[in-house]
Design an enzyme around this catalytic site. Structure first.
Site, PDB file in Angstrom:
ATOM      1  N   ASP A  10      59.419  19.617  24.776  1.00 48.53           N
ATOM      2  CA  ASP A  10      58.153  20.260  25.112  1.00 48.53           C
ATOM      3  C   ASP A  10      57.206  19.914  23.969  1.00 48.53           C
ATOM      4  OD1 ASP A  10      56.164  21.849  26.211  1.00 48.53           O
ATOM      5  OD2 ASP A  10      56.952  23.691  25.337  1.00 48.53           O
ATOM      6  N   GLU A  70      57.737  16.674  28.837  1.00 48.60           N
ATOM      7  CA  GLU A  70      56.693  17.203  29.701  1.00 48.60           C
ATOM      8  C   GLU A  70      55.441  16.351  29.571  1.00 48.60           C
ATOM      9  OE1 GLU A  70      55.884  21.561  30.863  1.00 48.60           O
ATOM     10  OE2 GLU A  70      54.611  21.174  29.123  1.00 48.60           O
ATOM     11  N   ASP A 143      59.055  27.620  23.540  1.00 48.94           N
ATOM     12  CA  ASP A 143      59.029  26.150  23.526  1.00 48.94           C
ATOM     13  C   ASP A 143      60.440  25.567  23.674  1.00 48.94           C
ATOM     14  OD1 ASP A 143      56.034  25.784  22.276  1.00 48.94           O
ATOM     15  OD2 ASP A 143      57.117  27.465  21.400  1.00 48.94           O
TER      16      ASP A 143
END
Length: 168
Positions: A10, A70, A143
């Site tokens: 992330d 991501e 996260d």
């Protein structure tokens, strides 16, 4: 078939979420989760250097086979987008140096793979990460949980690609 170690990322400028899972047959297991954090008072070049160096340590310690990251999808704050984009750049550089392929997923793709619904809440996704990986609690900070969700998404997507390829 052997096992596949997937690193979920992330990306962020202040916090990079890290989640590592291992896929062996039909079994998906948790290996590690954590974060790389950079203090706001550091100059940009030092923050990016820290992300790069700490990320390389993760790559060397866990030797992932693939990385799922991501996508930088939509941001309301341009300054935030620039910082995240710069962080993604150093993450991609480290992955390229280690010859680790990167697969990118939009946030709604991750949500669908963990909940069946592209607009699932963050809490619902975190609960599913905990349940699917048999963890005693939701990974913290958010996260790290997000990174595990991204890795899980890739595990399902790569399995689907293999099955489709085998049928061709």
């Amino acid at each position: 078939m052997g096992s596949l170690r997937i690193l979920g990322v992330d990306p962020g400028y202040g916090i990079v979420g890290i989640g590592i899972i291992e896929v062996s047959g039909n079994r998906i297991s948790h290996v590690f989760h954590g974060t790389i954090e950079t203090p706001k008072n550091l100059p940009a070049e030092k923050r990016l250097k820290r992300i790069y160096e700490e990320f390389l340590k993760v790559l060397e310690r866990f030797s992932p086979d693939e990385c799922a990251m991501e996508k930088l999808f939509f941001v309301k704050n341009v300054t935030t987008a620039i910082g995240v984009g710069e962080a993604r750049g150093v993450l991609f550089l480290a992955l390229a140096e280690k010859n680790i392929p990167v697969f990118e997923y939009a946030p709604n793709e991750v949500k669908v793979s963990l909940s069946g619904y592209g607009r699932a809440s963050k809490k619902q996704i975190q609960e599913n990460v905990k349940r699917f990986l048999n963890l005693s609690e939701i990974p913290r900070p958010d996260d790290a949980a997000d990174a595990l969700a991204i890795a899980w998404c890739h595990a399902l997507q790569s399995r689907a690609r293999r099955v489709t390829h085998e049928k061709d």
